[in-house]
Scaffold this motif. Structure first.
Motif, PDB file in Angstrom:
ATOM      1  N   VAL A 129       0.850  -1.188   0.000  1.00 37.97           N
ATOM      2  CA  VAL A 129       0.000   0.000   0.000  1.00 37.97           C
ATOM      3  C   VAL A 129       0.891   1.246   0.000  1.00 37.97           C
ATOM      4  N   PRO A 130       0.372   2.363  -0.496  1.00 38.53           N
ATOM      5  CA  PRO A 130       1.163   3.593  -0.480  1.00 38.53           C
ATOM      6  C   PRO A 130       1.203   4.225   0.912  1.00 38.53           C
ATOM      7  N   ILE A 131       2.067   5.218   1.019  1.00 37.26           N
ATOM      8  CA  ILE A 131       2.169   6.006   2.246  1.00 37.26           C
ATOM      9  C   ILE A 131       1.706   7.422   1.912  1.00 37.26           C
ATOM     10  N   VAL A 132       0.877   7.968   2.801  1.00 33.90           N
ATOM     11  CA  VAL A 132       0.431   9.357   2.698  1.00 33.90           C
ATOM     12  C   VAL A 132       1.056  10.096   3.875  1.00 33.90           C
ATOM     13  N   LEU A 133       1.700  11.209   3.599  1.00 34.92           N
ATOM     14  CA  LEU A 133       2.369  11.977   4.640  1.00 34.92           C
ATOM     15  C   LEU A 133       1.466  13.118   5.096  1.00 34.92           C
ATOM     16  N   ALA A 134       1.475  13.396   6.396  1.00 35.43           N
ATOM     17  CA  ALA A 134       0.667  14.480   6.962  1.00 35.43           C
ATOM     18  C   ALA A 134       1.509  15.262   7.963  1.00 35.43           C
ATOM     19  N   THR A 135       1.497  16.572   7.832  1.00 37.81           N
ATOM     20  CA  THR A 135       2.228  17.413   8.779  1.00 37.81           C
ATOM     21  C   THR A 135       1.316  17.820   9.932  1.00 37.81           C
ATOM     22  N   LEU A 136       1.912  18.025  11.073  1.00 32.44           N
ATOM     23  CA  LEU A 136       1.243  18.638  12.215  1.00 32.44           C
ATOM     24  C   LEU A 136       2.026  19.921  12.488  1.00 32.44           C
ATOM     25  N   ASP A 137       1.800  20.926  11.643  1.00 34.94           N
ATOM     26  CA  ASP A 137       2.595  22.144  11.642  1.00 34.94           C
ATOM     27  C   ASP A 137       1.942  23.210  12.517  1.00 34.94           C
ATOM     28  N   PHE A 138       2.413  23.303  13.750  1.00 35.06           N
ATOM     29  CA  PHE A 138       1.864  24.279  14.688  1.00 35.06           C
ATOM     30  C   PHE A 138       2.309  25.692  14.333  1.00 35.06           C
ATOM     31  N   GLY A 139       3.444  25.845  13.665  1.00 38.04           N
ATOM     32  CA  GLY A 139       3.920  27.169  13.272  1.00 38.04           C
ATOM     33  C   GLY A 139       2.971  27.848  12.299  1.00 38.04           C
ATOM     34  N   ASN A 140       2.411  27.080  11.375  1.00 38.11           N
ATOM     35  CA  ASN A 140       1.480  27.607  10.376  1.00 38.11           C
ATOM     36  C   ASN A 140       0.036  27.188  10.631  1.00 38.11           C
ATOM     37  N   LYS A 141      -0.189  26.438  11.717  1.00 41.02           N
ATOM     38  CA  LYS A 141      -1.525  25.889  12.026  1.00 41.02           C
ATOM     39  C   LYS A 141      -2.101  25.212  10.780  1.00 41.02           C
ATOM     40  N   GLU A 142      -1.332  24.254  10.287  1.00 45.36           N
ATOM     41  CA  GLU A 142      -1.693  23.602   9.032  1.00 45.36           C
ATOM     42  C   GLU A 142      -1.403  22.106   9.096  1.00 45.36           C
ATOM     43  N   VAL A 143      -2.345  21.338   8.598  1.00 42.15           N
ATOM     44  CA  VAL A 143      -2.118  19.917   8.342  1.00 42.15           C
ATOM     45  C   VAL A 143      -2.041  19.797   6.831  1.00 42.15           C
ATOM     46  N   LYS A 144      -0.821  19.514   6.364  1.00 48.00           N
ATOM     47  CA  LYS A 144      -0.588  19.378   4.921  1.00 48.00           C
ATOM     48  C   LYS A 144      -0.555  17.885   4.608  1.00 48.00           C
ATOM     49  N   ILE A 145      -1.292  17.495   3.590  1.00 48.17           N
ATOM     50  CA  ILE A 145      -1.410  16.091   3.194  1.00 48.17           C
ATOM     51  C   ILE A 145      -0.722  15.899   1.851  1.00 48.17           C
ATOM     52  N   SER A 146       0.105  14.861   1.756  1.00 40.83           N
ATOM     53  CA  SER A 146       0.778  14.567   0.483  1.00 40.83           C
ATOM     54  C   SER A 146      -0.118  13.721  -0.411  1.00 40.83           C
ATOM     55  N   ASP A 147       0.250  13.674  -1.660  1.00 40.10           N
ATOM     56  CA  ASP A 147      -0.341  12.676  -2.546  1.00 40.10           C
ATOM     57  C   ASP A 147       0.205  11.320  -2.103  1.00 40.10           C
ATOM     58  N   PRO A 148      -0.452  10.234  -2.471  1.00 38.52           N
ATOM     59  CA  PRO A 148       0.070   8.914  -2.095  1.00 38.52           C
ATOM     60  C   PRO A 148       1.471   8.699  -2.658  1.00 38.52           C
ATOM     61  N   TYR A 149       2.334   8.145  -1.843  1.00 39.52           N
ATOM     62  CA  TYR A 149       3.704   7.841  -2.260  1.00 39.52           C
ATOM     63  C   TYR A 149       3.844   6.331  -2.335  1.00 39.52           C
ATOM     64  N   TYR A 150       4.185   5.847  -3.498  1.00 41.85           N
ATOM     65  CA  TYR A 150       4.371   4.414  -3.703  1.00 41.85           C
ATOM     66  C   TYR A 150       5.848   4.086  -3.517  1.00 41.85           C
ATOM     67  N   LEU A 151       6.133   3.187  -2.624  1.00 45.33           N
ATOM     68  CA  LEU A 151       7.505   2.861  -2.263  1.00 45.33           C
ATOM     69  C   LEU A 151       8.288   2.312  -3.451  1.00 45.33           C
ATOM     70  N   THR A 152       9.572   2.615  -3.449  1.00 45.63           N
ATOM     71  CA  THR A 152      10.476   2.107  -4.463  1.00 45.63           C
ATOM     72  C   THR A 152      11.252   0.934  -3.849  1.00 45.63           C
ATOM     73  N   ASP A 153      12.226   0.444  -4.563  1.00 43.33           N
ATOM     74  CA  ASP A 153      13.100  -0.591  -3.992  1.00 43.33           C
ATOM     75  C   ASP A 153      14.345   0.039  -3.376  1.00 43.33           C
ATOM     76  N   ASN A 154      14.298   1.346  -3.174  1.00 43.07           N
ATOM     77  CA  ASN A 154      15.424   2.077  -2.607  1.00 43.07           C
ATOM     78  C   ASN A 154      14.974   2.758  -1.313  1.00 43.07           C
ATOM     79  N   LYS A 155      15.201   2.091  -0.209  1.00 46.44           N
ATOM     80  CA  LYS A 155      14.747   2.580   1.095  1.00 46.44           C
ATOM     81  C   LYS A 155      15.322   3.964   1.399  1.00 46.44           C
ATOM     82  N   GLU A 156      16.603   4.184   1.106  1.00 41.98           N
ATOM     83  CA  GLU A 156      17.229   5.473   1.389  1.00 41.98           C
ATOM     84  C   GLU A 156      16.543   6.595   0.599  1.00 41.98           C
ATOM     85  N   LYS A 157      16.238   6.338  -0.666  1.00 48.61           N
ATOM     86  CA  LYS A 157      15.550   7.330  -1.492  1.00 48.61           C
ATOM     87  C   LYS A 157      14.165   7.630  -0.926  1.00 48.61           C
ATOM     88  N   ASP A 158      13.460   6.582  -0.526  1.00 49.63           N
ATOM     89  CA  ASP A 158      12.136   6.761   0.053  1.00 49.63           C
ATOM     90  C   ASP A 158      12.203   7.629   1.307  1.00 49.63           C
TER      91      ASP A 158
END
Length: 177
Positions: A129-158
């Protein structure tokens, strides 16, 4: 909707992008996790977005008079004192359900950590399954949601991608992130 009113009008937060409603399964990683306030902000953001996202938490949260509240909000207790294969258990949970979204903190705690835990990565990889990233940004009072990220075979890059998403994001206690 009460959650949206509290989130936007009373607390003054905003939701930047939305969780992918068309996807039935994914892992959400929410960071930074530096305060108890992250949880209610996350729940309000989830409810504002209109998507069901589950979470896991230390089993002590699910005991006593408030345990039923955490369960009703979509939580599942985890006994962190035992060495059990939680990643495999959660992968099986993903595979057994038609629809399942799980939010985790990559830090695994509210304390400052030198490196993130990797369980979320192996859960997403194992459940395919993909990973969706979400910020808990208290400085800007914003929850920013990423598009789905599909993992590669390169853990460091991910992980470079994950870390870059959280650059310039300020937790409630910035010194802990």
């Amino acid at each position: 909707m009460l959650s949206k009113f509290i989130f936007t009008k009373i607390l003054g937060w905003k939701l930047n992008n939305n969780f992918p409603l068309e996807l039935k399964k994914y892992v959400v990683i929410a960071a930074p996790h530096t305060s108890w306030q992250d949880f209610p902000i996350g729940i309000l953001a989830r409810n504002t977005a209109g998507v069901k996202i589950n979470f896991i938490g230390k089993d002590s949260l699910f005991k006593g008079p408030f345990g039923f509240i955490f369960r009703s909000l979509g939580g599942t207790p985890v006994d962190r004192s035992k060495s059990n294969n939680l990643v495999d258990a959660i992968v099986q949970l993903f595979n057994s359900k038609e629809e399942f979204r799980l939010a985790l903190s990559p830090e695994g705690t509210r304390k400052k950590v030198d490196k993130w835990k990797t369980g979320f990565y192996y859960i997403a990889k194992g459940a395919n399954v993909p990973i969706v990233l979400a910020t808990l940004d208290f400085g800007n009072k914003e929850v920013k949601i990423s598009d789905p990220y599909y993992l590669t075979d390169n853990k460091e890059k991910d992980f470079e991608y994950f870390k870059s998403f959280y650059e310039n994001v300020e937790g409630k206690h910035p010194e802990l992130f």
